[in-house]
Design an enzyme around this catalytic site. Structure first.
Site, mmCIF file in Angstrom:
data_model
loop_
_atom_site.group_PDB
_atom_site.id
_atom_site.type_symbol
_atom_site.label_atom_id
_atom_site.label_comp_id
_atom_site.label_asym_id
_atom_site.label_seq_id
_atom_site.Cartn_x
_atom_site.Cartn_y
_atom_site.Cartn_z
ATOM 1 C CE1 TYR A 1 -3.159 -3.158 0.465
ATOM 2 C CE2 TYR A 1 -3.413 -2.511 2.753
ATOM 3 C CZ TYR A 1 -3.754 -3.209 1.653
ATOM 4 O OH TYR A 1 -4.596 -4.329 1.616
ATOM 5 C CG HIS B 1 -0.812 -8.302 0.239
ATOM 6 N ND1 HIS B 1 -0.312 -7.068 0.334
ATOM 7 C CD2 HIS B 1 -2.027 -8.269 -0.156
ATOM 8 C CE1 HIS B 1 -1.545 -6.151 0.120
ATOM 9 N NE2 HIS B 1 -2.555 -7.066 -0.273
HETATM 10 N N1 LIG Z 1 -5.286 -8.506 1.418
HETATM 11 C C1 LIG Z 1 -5.772 -7.902 0.250
HETATM 12 O O1 LIG Z 1 -5.325 -8.415 -0.875
HETATM 13 C C2 LIG Z 1 -6.439 -6.728 0.347
HETATM 14 C C3 LIG Z 1 -7.410 -6.317 -0.804
HETATM 15 C C4 LIG Z 1 -8.163 -5.223 -0.816
HETATM 16 C C5 LIG Z 1 -8.359 -4.438 0.359
HETATM 17 N N2 LIG Z 1 -7.754 -4.956 1.384
HETATM 18 C C6 LIG Z 1 -7.814 -4.207 2.848
HETATM 19 O O2 LIG Z 1 -9.223 -4.067 3.073
HETATM 20 C C7 LIG Z 1 -9.548 -2.702 3.189
HETATM 21 C C8 LIG Z 1 -11.169 -2.637 2.921
HETATM 22 O O3 LIG Z 1 -11.404 -2.747 1.400
HETATM 23 P P1 LIG Z 1 -11.432 -1.978 0.263
HETATM 24 O O4 LIG Z 1 -10.890 -0.641 0.506
HETATM 25 O O5 LIG Z 1 -11.028 -2.571 -0.822
HETATM 26 O O6 LIG Z 1 -13.077 -1.949 0.075
HETATM 27 P P2 LIG Z 1 -14.251 -1.412 1.241
HETATM 28 O O7 LIG Z 1 -13.686 -1.055 2.685
HETATM 29 O O8 LIG Z 1 -15.406 -2.169 0.998
HETATM 30 O O9 LIG Z 1 -14.701 0.044 0.467
HETATM 31 C C9 LIG Z 1 -13.968 1.276 0.631
HETATM 32 C C10 LIG Z 1 -14.536 2.388 -0.031
HETATM 33 O O10 LIG Z 1 -16.194 2.292 -0.055
HETATM 34 C C11 LIG Z 1 -16.358 3.771 0.790
HETATM 35 N N3 LIG Z 1 -17.118 3.417 1.848
HETATM 36 C C12 LIG Z 1 -16.952 3.126 3.232
HETATM 37 N N4 LIG Z 1 -17.681 3.047 4.011
HETATM 38 C C13 LIG Z 1 -18.771 3.463 3.493
HETATM 39 C C14 LIG Z 1 -20.137 3.303 3.901
HETATM 40 N N5 LIG Z 1 -20.335 3.096 4.975
HETATM 41 N N6 LIG Z 1 -20.982 3.546 2.707
HETATM 42 C C15 LIG Z 1 -20.690 3.778 1.405
HETATM 43 N N7 LIG Z 1 -19.284 3.676 1.190
HETATM 44 C C16 LIG Z 1 -18.487 3.556 2.060
HETATM 45 C C17 LIG Z 1 -14.845 4.265 0.898
HETATM 46 O O11 LIG Z 1 -15.041 5.750 0.639
HETATM 47 P P3 LIG Z 1 -14.491 6.979 1.569
HETATM 48 O O12 LIG Z 1 -13.130 6.467 1.874
HETATM 49 O O13 LIG Z 1 -14.588 7.937 0.833
HETATM 50 O O14 LIG Z 1 -15.319 7.062 2.677
HETATM 51 C C18 LIG Z 1 -14.126 3.693 -0.092
HETATM 52 O O15 LIG Z 1 -14.182 4.292 -1.315
HETATM 53 C C19 LIG Z 1 -8.520 -2.017 2.464
HETATM 54 O O16 LIG Z 1 -8.684 -0.717 2.593
HETATM 55 C C20 LIG Z 1 -7.427 -2.824 2.740
HETATM 56 O O17 LIG Z 1 -6.835 -2.208 4.204
HETATM 57 C C21 LIG Z 1 -6.836 -5.886 1.587
#
Ligand SMILES: NC(=O)c1ccc[n+]([C@@H]2O[C@H](COP(=O)([O-])OP(=O)(O)OC[C@H]3O[C@@H](n4cnc5c(N)ncnc54)[C@H](OP(=O)(O)O)[C@@H]3O)[C@@H](O)[C@H]2O)c1
Length: 281
Positions: free
Chosen positions: A49, A113
């Protein structure tokens, strides 16, 4: 309601955390500081990241006792394009660089990862075991391992894997993995838990949200938190959404809600890069 805690002989972890991808630099630091101020005590970062430094800076700036914060990082490792870290010393060096960027003495959870077909699984497990034994990684786990590969890793019995992190949400079930993690006291950490905001448009989720005076994001998170052994790490940059997601811990879905959510399609994977494993394996 306080954030529920996952607790097993392998791991103690707040079941709601903050995702930090793709935030960088000062924006990331400010966002993590805000989250810690709101009560978040579980933060998810990764070497890939590019934000371990601001995440670590935020944790240090918060001035909280270190043992009150649960921090996960991940080594970007063993994908087709990157072969330089295919031995134990370089595995260790990759971890050390991350710890230095974080500016912390240890991490609570270290994960690999992504797997890759060229991965030397015994070596990866030895690397995780050594870091766990050193105390620099209090617990270790894997991310993006399909159930078959996780079963292989567990069968080697080299190191207790405490968690697996995978995409998991109202549109994507992970029953095969849960069948492996639950009996062993492992946590399943759900990424993309609000499906990157897609849940806002779903009529079924919107109806349930309206019924409870909640938001669609909170319904999606409450669904995950209702599953034993599961944690969720929604990413939200600003205070308002962070607070909204945090309050999902107060939302209790009833049987009718759970039936309606169970009826949504459960094969909706959104994260599937070219180097992803065969998910059915
Ligand atoms: N291990 C892996 O390979 C892997 C892959 C993907 C993700 N991850 C981890 O998992 C975390 C979360 O996954 P993600 O970021 O892909 O997806 P997510 O948490 O499902 O979605 C984040 C997005 O949704 C928005 N959001 C957040 N809360 C919301 C709500 N209550 N209502 C509507 N929209 C909302 C955020 O916008 P705003 O920020 O503008 O509020 C952001 O654009 C990542 O940040 C990372 O740390 C790990």
């Amino acid at each position: 309601m306080p954030v529920p805690v996952f607790e097993s002989p392998l791991l103690r972890m707040p079941r709601l955390g903050l995702g930090t991808w793709p935030m960088l630099g000062a924006e990331c630091q400010a966002s993590v500081e805000t989250a810690l101020g709101l009560g978040y005590r579980h933060i998810d970062t990764a070497e890939r990241y590019g934000n371990e430094a601001p995440v670590g800076a935020a944790i240090r700036a918060a001035g909280l006792p270190r043992d009150e914060i649960f921090l996960t990082t991940k080594i970007w490792h063993f994908i087709e394009q990157q072969t330089a870290t295919q031995d134990l010393p370089s595995f260790r060096a990759a971890f050390d660089r991350g710890l230095e960027r974080l500016g912390l003495d240890y991490v609570d959870l270290l994960m690999v990862h992504w797997p890759s077909p060229r991965m030397d699984l015994p070596m990866v497990l030895d690397g995780l075991a050594a870091l766990r034994a050193s105390g620099l990684a209090r617990a270790v786990g894997v991310a993006n391992f399909p159930a078959g590969l996780l079963a292989q890793a567990l069968a080697r019995d080299v190191v207790p894997l405490a968690a697996v992190q995978v995409e998991h949400h109202v549109y994507l079930a992970q029953e095969r993995l849960l069948a492996l993690t639950r009996p062993r006291g492992m946590a399943l950490v759900s990424y993309a838990p609000v499906v990157k905001g897609k849940v806002l448009e779903d009529p079924v989720i919107r109806r349930i949200a309206q019924k409870h005076g909640a938001t669609p994001g909170q319904v999606a998170l409450a669904w995950l938190l209702a599953i034993p052994g599961v944690a969720a790490i929604p990413k939200a940059a600003g205070a308002a959404r962070q607070a909204e997601n945090f309050a999902a811990c107060d939302l209790v879905l009833d049987a009718e809600d759970m039936t309606a959510l169970a009826g949504l399609p459960k094969d909706g994977r959104t994260v599937n890069p070219p180097f992803a494993p065969d998910w059915a394996a």
